[in-house]
Design a protein around this motif. Structure first.
Motif, PDB file in Angstrom:
ATOM      1  N   ALA A 214      33.466  58.051 -32.732  1.00 47.47           N
ATOM      2  CA  ALA A 214      33.423  57.091 -33.838  1.00 47.47           C
ATOM      3  C   ALA A 214      34.763  56.385 -33.992  1.00 47.47           C
ATOM      4  N   LYS A 215      34.711  55.167 -34.491  1.00 48.58           N
ATOM      5  CA  LYS A 215      35.937  54.387 -34.685  1.00 48.58           C
ATOM      6  C   LYS A 215      36.875  55.035 -35.694  1.00 48.58           C
ATOM      7  N   ASP A 216      36.310  55.744 -36.656  1.00 50.94           N
ATOM      8  CA  ASP A 216      37.132  56.379 -37.685  1.00 50.94           C
ATOM      9  C   ASP A 216      37.347  57.871 -37.411  1.00 50.94           C
ATOM     10  N   TYR A 217      37.197  58.288 -36.169  1.00 50.30           N
ATOM     11  CA  TYR A 217      37.320  59.699 -35.781  1.00 50.30           C
ATOM     12  C   TYR A 217      38.652  60.288 -36.237  1.00 50.30           C
ATOM     13  N   ASP A 218      39.759  59.622 -35.910  1.00 46.02           N
ATOM     14  CA  ASP A 218      41.082  60.156 -36.262  1.00 46.02           C
ATOM     15  C   ASP A 218      41.280  60.240 -37.772  1.00 46.02           C
TER      16      ASP A 218
ATOM     17  N   HIS B 133      32.213  69.527 -35.083  1.00 46.78           N
ATOM     18  CA  HIS B 133      32.349  68.364 -34.201  1.00 46.78           C
ATOM     19  C   HIS B 133      33.827  68.016 -34.008  1.00 46.78           C
ATOM     20  N   TYR B 134      34.617  68.246 -35.034  1.00 48.85           N
ATOM     21  CA  TYR B 134      36.039  67.909 -34.991  1.00 48.85           C
ATOM     22  C   TYR B 134      36.917  69.098 -34.588  1.00 48.85           C
ATOM     23  N   PHE B 135      36.531  70.289 -34.999  1.00 49.60           N
ATOM     24  CA  PHE B 135      37.330  71.496 -34.735  1.00 49.60           C
ATOM     25  C   PHE B 135      36.398  72.635 -34.319  1.00 49.60           C
ATOM     26  N   PRO B 136      36.673  73.287 -33.190  1.00 43.77           N
ATOM     27  CA  PRO B 136      35.774  74.342 -32.712  1.00 43.77           C
ATOM     28  C   PRO B 136      35.821  75.638 -33.525  1.00 43.77           C
TER      29      PRO B 136
END
Length: 91
Positions: free
Chosen positions: A6-10, A50-53
């Protein structure tokens, strides 16, 4: 085909780190659950994964983010011309 990032991932990742730091500070790392973290971030547990395992990865991300910022602040100081004791004081 893999799902595109996604464009706003960060931005979302940083928001999760910020809120997770608050939850860890309030409840302690060992007592904080992924469900609490998801609730604080107003997202699902699956979305956090999705962001951190893992919760450990979240803690590492918080520490890494903080230490990178600290390093950038220190490296940005113009202290080369100062005597060592003043350099240390400036840092």
């Amino acid at each position: 085909m893999p799902r595109p990032i996604a464009k706003d991932y960060d931005q979302k990742r940083q928001q999760i780190l910020t809120r997770a730091a608050t939850v860890f500070a309030e409840h302690g790392f060992d007592r904080a659950s992924m469900a609490q973290l998801a609730a604080a971030c107003d997202i699902s547990k699956a979305n956090i994964y999705h962001y951190f395992p893992s919760k450990d990865a979240l803690l590492f991300g918080i520490l890494d983010s903080y230490l990178r910022g600290l390093r950038d602040r220190i490296c940005g100081l113009d202290i080369a011309a100062l005597p060592p004791d003043e350099q240390l004081h400036a840092v």
